[in-house]
Design an enzyme around this catalytic site. Structure first.
Site, PDB file in Angstrom:
ATOM      1  N   THR A  69      48.379  58.792  78.641  1.00 16.84           N
ATOM      2  CA  THR A  69      47.757  59.636  77.619  1.00 16.84           C
ATOM      3  C   THR A  69      48.485  60.970  77.599  1.00 16.84           C
ATOM      4  OG1 THR A  69      45.642  58.585  78.071  1.00 16.84           O
ATOM      5  CG2 THR A  69      45.573  60.684  76.900  1.00 16.84           C
ATOM      6  N   PHE A 106      43.324  51.680  76.206  1.00 18.38           N
ATOM      7  CA  PHE A 106      41.942  52.149  76.009  1.00 18.38           C
ATOM      8  C   PHE A 106      41.006  51.587  77.062  1.00 18.38           C
ATOM      9  CE2 PHE A 106      44.174  51.999  71.956  1.00 18.38           C
ATOM     10  CZ  PHE A 106      44.057  53.322  71.564  1.00 18.38           C
ATOM     11  N   GLY A 144      21.790  62.149  79.682  1.00 12.01           N
ATOM     12  CA  GLY A 144      21.613  62.315  81.128  1.00 12.01           C
ATOM     13  C   GLY A 144      22.511  63.411  81.647  1.00 12.01           C
ATOM     14  N   CYS A 188      39.295  60.667  82.707  1.00 10.57           N
ATOM     15  CA  CYS A 188      39.809  60.690  81.328  1.00 10.57           C
ATOM     16  C   CYS A 188      39.106  61.677  80.419  1.00 10.57           C
ATOM     17  CB  CYS A 188      39.727  59.291  80.721  1.00 10.57           C
ATOM     18  SG  CYS A 188      40.846  58.135  81.512  1.00 10.57           S
ATOM     19  N   ARG A 248      36.512  61.071  90.542  1.00  8.53           N
ATOM     20  CA  ARG A 248      37.131  62.215  89.866  1.00  8.53           C
ATOM     21  C   ARG A 248      36.142  62.835  88.871  1.00  8.53           C
ATOM     22  NH1 ARG A 248      42.454  59.685  87.500  1.00  8.53           N
ATOM     23  NH2 ARG A 248      41.042  57.907  87.357  1.00  8.53           N
TER      24      ARG A 248
HETATM   25  C1  UDX Z   1      37.049  56.318  79.026  1.00  6.14           C
HETATM   26  C2  UDX Z   1      37.141  55.626  77.659  1.00  6.14           C
HETATM   27  O1  UDX Z   1      35.948  54.905  77.392  1.00  6.14           O
HETATM   28  C3  UDX Z   1      38.328  54.690  77.635  1.00  6.14           C
HETATM   29  O2  UDX Z   1      38.451  54.093  76.369  1.00  6.14           O
HETATM   30  C4  UDX Z   1      39.562  55.477  77.959  1.00  6.14           C
HETATM   31  O3  UDX Z   1      40.674  54.639  77.963  1.00  6.14           O
HETATM   32  C5  UDX Z   1      39.420  56.178  79.297  1.00  6.14           C
HETATM   33  O4  UDX Z   1      38.255  56.979  79.308  1.00  6.14           O
HETATM   34  P1  UDX Z   1      36.072  55.644  81.382  1.00  6.14           P
HETATM   35  O5  UDX Z   1      36.399  57.042  81.819  1.00  6.14           O
HETATM   36  O6  UDX Z   1      36.416  54.500  82.269  1.00  6.14           O
HETATM   37  O7  UDX Z   1      36.773  55.330  79.992  1.00  6.14           O
HETATM   38  O8  UDX Z   1      34.515  55.602  81.156  1.00  6.14           O
HETATM   39  P2  UDX Z   1      33.396  55.497  80.034  1.00  6.14           P
HETATM   40  O9  UDX Z   1      32.707  54.207  80.226  1.00  6.14           O
HETATM   41  O10 UDX Z   1      33.867  55.864  78.687  1.00  6.14           O
HETATM   42  O11 UDX Z   1      32.405  56.649  80.589  1.00  6.14           O
HETATM   43  C6  UDX Z   1      32.820  57.991  80.697  1.00  6.14           C
HETATM   44  C7  UDX Z   1      31.710  58.865  81.211  1.00  6.14           C
HETATM   45  O12 UDX Z   1      30.693  59.024  80.223  1.00  6.14           O
HETATM   46  C8  UDX Z   1      30.993  58.352  82.470  1.00  6.14           C
HETATM   47  O13 UDX Z   1      30.769  59.446  83.343  1.00  6.14           O
HETATM   48  C9  UDX Z   1      29.685  57.830  81.934  1.00  6.14           C
HETATM   49  O14 UDX Z   1      28.657  57.879  82.888  1.00  6.14           O
HETATM   50  C10 UDX Z   1      29.411  58.788  80.777  1.00  6.14           C
HETATM   51  N1  UDX Z   1      28.541  58.223  79.738  1.00  6.14           N
HETATM   52  C11 UDX Z   1      28.928  57.097  79.081  1.00  6.14           C
HETATM   53  C12 UDX Z   1      27.348  58.860  79.416  1.00  6.14           C
HETATM   54  O15 UDX Z   1      26.984  59.895  79.999  1.00  6.14           O
HETATM   55  N2  UDX Z   1      26.564  58.322  78.431  1.00  6.14           N
HETATM   56  C13 UDX Z   1      26.906  57.195  77.763  1.00  6.14           C
HETATM   57  O16 UDX Z   1      26.135  56.772  76.904  1.00  6.14           O
HETATM   58  C14 UDX Z   1      28.129  56.563  78.081  1.00  6.14           C
END
Ligand code: UDX
Length: 439
Positions: free
Chosen positions: A125, A151, A260, A267, A337
């Protein structure tokens, strides 16, 4: 197809294993010797469902190997060199640190035989405009460049790599390079393409932007619902019901509307900050100024969670025993992280609480990140005599706990549901006070 994957972190290790599982001949390259040793032995250096099995299978089959000391022979004959190194936030601000990326490019330039007409594919990225700089650095090597963002979600990385929602190809403005880039990517992803995966083909800058735009959108959606949670708190409305009602509108959708303690991980937080920094460089700071607000709302979620714990304990957490359920930034990963869970735990600790953190798999990483916190592996031991339980990461092990079973362990049956993931009625019925955020 022979290929190299440079950078074997969350993205690269999974990508290398998945490419080998498609039948390619893959060399993974990383500067971290310890990581390379683990990978060579077929062991995953981090938790990712399905990865270890795949590594073991592909290394044993001879389709996948790893090295920390690449030589020209490791690169020779490869149709693609994927760059999958990290682009973390710089120490001195929000911008992305591109030193690993440029290091990988320099390594390719140094080791590549210039008579070979290979293709370098960036997956990291990056700030929009980076691919152009990389292409300039590759001039004279005979390599074409393409940009192909990833992604994948942690916890679903193998699945997301093999069955992606879409493939994005960013191709060079030079027609010959563009042709070679597309051809090489099509060959690498043939089985994924044959499964009907949509492909979006455009310029470097579109491909670079798709990734940061997607993550900015997700972060905005999460902060939107957390902003609504703040209003719910002030008005007596329930944000979980609000999200449910909003989600029925197909244009909105229910996913990423979980209110929450907010988002964390490797990321979303760093990507929105890097995007703001890049937009400001482009004199377009105004266009993404809202992302500063998205970031601020996200940080406030952690502050509100601490305030909820304080209120639940009568105004102060000092001297109270608080069990924090979860250390990873989300379930199904050992990645800590920028974990909201550990941030909340630290803040409670700073306010004088006796904090115990428990997590199914992330405690080793958590102890490195936050050595001042007490980590307790056994869930029952962690819960014993707690004055307050705080659900910080919605692991199924925690969400599926029977509140009646664990009730006798704690001193006071109060739980702050930092992810609004628990069945409030069931917890209340078992004699617990359930405190949601925005409810
Ligand atoms: C993210 C993107 O989804 C992904 O497409 C990209 O390539 C990398 O970054 P990731 O960091 O693995 O992926 O996690 P994701 O499932 O998107 O959750 C990110 C954060 O948001 C987590 O801390 C999660 O707990 C939080 N989250 C997610 C919420 O607080 N509420 C939600 O409804 C969804």
């Amino acid at each position: 197809m022979k290929m190299t994957v440079i950078g074997c972190g969350y993205l690269g290790a999974v990508h290398a294993a998945c490419m080998a599982s498609l039948g390619h001949d893959v060399v993974g390259i990383d500067v971290d010797r310890q990581k390379v040793r683990a990978l060579c032995a077929g062991k995953a250096p981090f938790h990712e469902p399905g990865l270890e099995e795949m590594l073991a299978q592909e290394t044993a089959a001879g389709r996948l190997r790893f090295t920390a000391e690449p030589t020209p022979r490791d690169l020779a004959g490869a149709g693609i060199h994927f760059i999958t190194v990290g682009t973390p936030q710089s120490d001195d601000g929000g911008a992305a640190d591109l030193s690993h990326l440029m290091g990988a490019v320099d390594m390719i330039v140094e080791l590549l035989d210039p008579t070979e007409r290979t293709v370098v594919v960036g997956k990291s990225t990056v700030p929009v405009g980076t691919a152009h700089t990389v292409e300039e650095r590759l001039a004279g090597t005979g390599a074409a460049l393409a940009w192909n963002p990833e992604f994948l979600r942690e916890g679903y990385a193998v699945e997301d790599t093999l069955r992606p929602s879409r493939l994005v190809y960013g191709l060079s403005a030079d027609a010959d390079s563009a042709f070679r880039g597309r051809d090489a990517l099509d060959e690498a992803y043939r089985p994924i393409l044959d499964a009907g995966t949509p492909v979006i083909v455009d310029s470097f800058s579109t491909a670079e932007l798709v990734k940061v735009a997607a993550n900015s959108f997700l972060a905005t959606k999460i902060s939107f619902i957390n902003a609504m949670a703040e209003i719910c708190d002030a008005t007596g409305a329930d944000v979980t019901m609000l999200a449910q009602a909003l989600g029925h509108d197909e244009r909105i959708g229910r996913r990423a509307l979980g209110a929450g303690i907010g988002f964390g991980g490797g990321c979303l937080p760093k990507d929105i900050r890097a995007f703001v920094a890049r937009a400001e460089e482009l004199n377009k700071g105004e266009s993404v100024a809202f992302l500063r607000e998205v970031d601020a709302i996200n940080t406030r979620g952690r502050t509100r969670a601490v305030a909820a714990a304080e209120a639940a304990l009568g105004g102060s957490v000092t001297g109270k025993t608080i069990t924090v359920l979860g250390a990873s930034f989300k379930p199904d990963t050992d990645d800590v992280r920028d974990s909201p869970a550990l941030d909340v735990a630290s803040r409670l600790h700073e306010r004088g609480a006796n904090v115990r953190v428990t997590d199914p798999i992330a405690l080793t990483n958590a102890a490195i990140d936050k050595p001042h916190l007490t980590m307790v592996e056994d869930l029952h031991a962690a819960l014993t005599d707690a004055d307050l339980v705080f659900l910080a990461t919605e692991w199924s092990q925690f969400v599926d706990m029977d509140p009646a079973d664990i009730g006798p362990l704690v001193r006071t049956r109060t739980i702050v549901d930092g992810r609004n993931a628990l069945d409030r009625e069931a917890w209340n019925a078992a004699g617990w006070t359930h405190v949601g955020l925005g409810r």
